[in-house]
Scaffold this motif. Structure first.
Motif, short mmCIF file in Angstrom:
data_model
loop_
_atom_site.label_atom_id
_atom_site.label_comp_id
_atom_site.label_asym_id
_atom_site.label_seq_id
_atom_site.Cartn_x
_atom_site.Cartn_y
_atom_site.Cartn_z
N TYR A 116 -10.28 -54.87 47.23
CA TYR A 116 -9.54 -56.13 47.27
C TYR A 116 -10.42 -57.34 47.01
O TYR A 116 -9.94 -58.39 46.59
CB TYR A 116 -8.86 -56.31 48.64
N LYS A 117 -11.70 -57.21 47.26
CA LYS A 117 -12.62 -58.33 47.09
C LYS A 117 -13.18 -58.42 45.68
O LYS A 117 -13.95 -59.32 45.38
CB LYS A 117 -13.75 -58.23 48.11
N GLN A 118 -12.79 -57.48 44.82
CA GLN A 118 -13.22 -57.50 43.43
C GLN A 118 -12.44 -58.60 42.72
O GLN A 118 -11.22 -58.52 42.60
CB GLN A 118 -12.93 -56.15 42.77
N ASP A 119 -13.11 -59.62 42.28
CA ASP A 119 -12.42 -60.76 41.68
C ASP A 119 -12.20 -60.58 40.18
O ASP A 119 -11.08 -60.62 39.70
CB ASP A 119 -13.22 -62.04 41.95
N LYS A 120 -13.27 -60.36 39.47
CA LYS A 120 -13.19 -60.24 38.01
C LYS A 120 -13.72 -58.89 37.57
O LYS A 120 -14.70 -58.38 38.10
CB LYS A 120 -14.00 -61.35 37.34
N ILE A 162 -8.55 -60.60 35.82
CA ILE A 162 -8.62 -61.27 37.12
C ILE A 162 -7.51 -60.68 37.97
O ILE A 162 -6.34 -60.71 37.59
CB ILE A 162 -8.48 -62.80 36.98
N THR A 163 -7.89 -60.12 39.12
CA THR A 163 -6.93 -59.48 40.00
C THR A 163 -6.29 -60.51 40.93
O THR A 163 -6.87 -61.54 41.22
CB THR A 163 -7.60 -58.39 40.86
N SER A 164 -5.06 -60.19 41.37
CA SER A 164 -4.40 -61.08 42.31
C SER A 164 -3.48 -60.27 43.22
O SER A 164 -2.92 -59.26 42.82
CB SER A 164 -3.61 -62.17 41.59
N TRP A 170 -1.22 -55.15 46.31
CA TRP A 170 -2.31 -55.23 45.34
C TRP A 170 -2.52 -53.87 44.71
O TRP A 170 -2.81 -52.90 45.41
CB TRP A 170 -3.57 -55.69 46.08
#
Length: 188
Positions: A116-120, A162-164, A170
């Protein structure tokens, strides 16, 4: 004008007609992917379908590849998936999904992260291989050959996903498009 008509026809019949372009000429409206014959020959009983990702993630993660073999209407399931650990790095790395021997998927899905903390997530290339042939898809073509789900936004100019999170859910993934599935069926 004639070349543009050929490209339109190609996309309308989803890869049933092959078009060839001059490699020095760039066409931004209808990008092509390149199919290469590898020099090595595989034995008939050692055919492996492989998907290689050249990517960069900054945090450790788990990626998964789901695949179907019974046609386009079959859903993805946990019985036909491959999981792999991806280590965080500032450098690009190769991640390979090797399907079991003699399995040729009708479609596939790439779950690009459980962290979940993977941004890009940067993906430079996706290479699909089978029986000594390969299809290369660079970052500018990913959106043409894959469907991106609602948990991802994709910037093809720099090849970044980019994840959201949406409503406390998620699950970022991309799915091979009908165009790519047909191209794989014809060319690999």
């Amino acid at each position: 004008m004639m070349k543009l008509l050929k490209y339109c026809l190609f996309f309308l019949i989803i890869g049933c007609v092959s078009c060839e372009t001059d490699k020095n000429q760039k066409n931004n409206y209808f990008p092509t992917i390149e199919v290469k014959n590898e020099e090595r020959q595989l034995k008939e009983n050692e055919k492996h379908f492989e998907i290689e990702l050249f990517l960069k993630v900054l945090k450790d993660d788990i990626f998964e590849c789901f695949y179907t073999t019974e046609g386009m209407n079959e859903g993805f399931s946990g019985t036909k998936k491959i999981r792999t650990k991806v280590f965080g790095s500032v450098e690009f790395q190769k991640v390979t999904f090797s399907l079991p021997k003699n399995i040729f998927p009708s479609k596939f899905r790439l779950d690009i992260g459980e962290n979940y903390k993977q941004d890009k997530i940067y993906i430079k290339d996706i290479i699909i291989k089978y029986n000594g042939n390969s299809i290369e898809i660079n970052s500018e073509l990913i959106s043409a050959f894959f469907s991106v789900n609602r948990f991802l936004k994709y910037d093809e100019t720099i090849g970044v996903f980019i994840t959201s999170e949406i409503n406390e859910k998620w699950d970022p993934f991309i799915v091979s498009s009908a165009l790519l599935n047909k191209k794989i069926e014809i060319e690999l």
